[in-house]
Design an enzyme around this catalytic site. Structure first.
Site, mmCIF file in Angstrom:
data_model
loop_
_atom_site.group_PDB
_atom_site.id
_atom_site.type_symbol
_atom_site.label_atom_id
_atom_site.label_comp_id
_atom_site.label_asym_id
_atom_site.label_seq_id
_atom_site.Cartn_x
_atom_site.Cartn_y
_atom_site.Cartn_z
ATOM 1 N N ASP A 1 9.185 -14.862 13.003
ATOM 2 C CA ASP A 1 8.558 -16.019 13.630
ATOM 3 C C ASP A 1 8.665 -15.865 15.134
ATOM 4 O O ASP A 1 9.642 -15.289 15.640
ATOM 5 C CB ASP A 1 9.246 -17.316 13.195
ATOM 6 C CG ASP A 1 8.932 -17.701 11.759
ATOM 7 O OD1 ASP A 1 7.839 -17.375 11.278
ATOM 8 O OD2 ASP A 1 9.784 -18.350 11.123
ATOM 9 N N ASP B 1 1.810 -18.912 9.189
ATOM 10 C CA ASP B 1 2.083 -20.343 9.027
ATOM 11 C C ASP B 1 0.925 -21.188 9.548
ATOM 12 O O ASP B 1 0.568 -22.208 8.956
ATOM 13 C CB ASP B 1 3.371 -20.723 9.748
ATOM 14 C CG ASP B 1 4.588 -19.990 9.232
ATOM 15 O OD1 ASP B 1 4.600 -19.598 8.048
ATOM 16 O OD2 ASP B 1 5.531 -19.795 10.021
#
Length: 163
Positions: free
Chosen positions: A119, A137
């Site tokens: 991330d 995401d």
């Protein structure tokens, strides 16, 4: 031959490639937890997510990696089946499914290869920090939003449920 929603899988491929390419750039150019300020409310910050959304189940001994891999494969297979069954005219729904598939499979590949998900998109305001996320995401979230939008703007769905 009737056209169906499978023709939207190009969108899955774009989401998949953009996500994995961006993660490759981050892993090869950032140290873990390194952060670069882009805007007053946005950083690139390299973190590892061993769980699911917002690090859900991140500290549960490793079994969750396999659970999330199977879950991503199962959901993607189901959504591909629904694309196959959908008419090509259901654009919002097909785009939503395709984006979710691309994001789910990209995070699954990351989890399979690294054992975690990379991330790096970090949004914050003063002392409030939204959990760090990635392009997969974003794809999943936009896909879910398109499905919600489709529910409200698709009149035949409302009529078929009231019968």
């Amino acid at each position: 031959m009737k056209k169906n929603g499978l023709s939207f899988l190009w969108l899955s491929a774009i989401a998949f490639i953009l996500d994995l390419l961006s993660k490759w750039i981050v892993v090869n150019n950032f140290q873990l937890y390194e952060s670069i300020n882009i805007l007053p409310v946005f950083n690139f910050t390299y973190v590892r997510n061993y769980g699911a959304a917002f690090s859900f189940l991140a500290d549960h001994g490793g079994w969750q990696k396999y659970f999330f891999i199977v879950l991503a494969l199962g959901i993607s297979a189901l959504l591909i089946y629904w694309l196959y069954r959908n008419s090509v005219s259901k654009k919002l729904m097909n785009c939503g499914y395709a984006l979710i598939i691309g994001g789910a499979l990209a995070n699954m590949v990351d989890r399979t290869y690294h054992g975690f998900v990379v991330d790096f998109l970090h949004v914050y305001w003063e002392n409030y920090h939204f959990p760090v996320f990635n392009i997969a995401d974003v794809s999943i979230s936009i896909g879910a939003g398109l499905l919600i939008l489709d529910y409200f703007v698709n009149p035949e769905k409302k009529n078929s449920q009231s019968e």
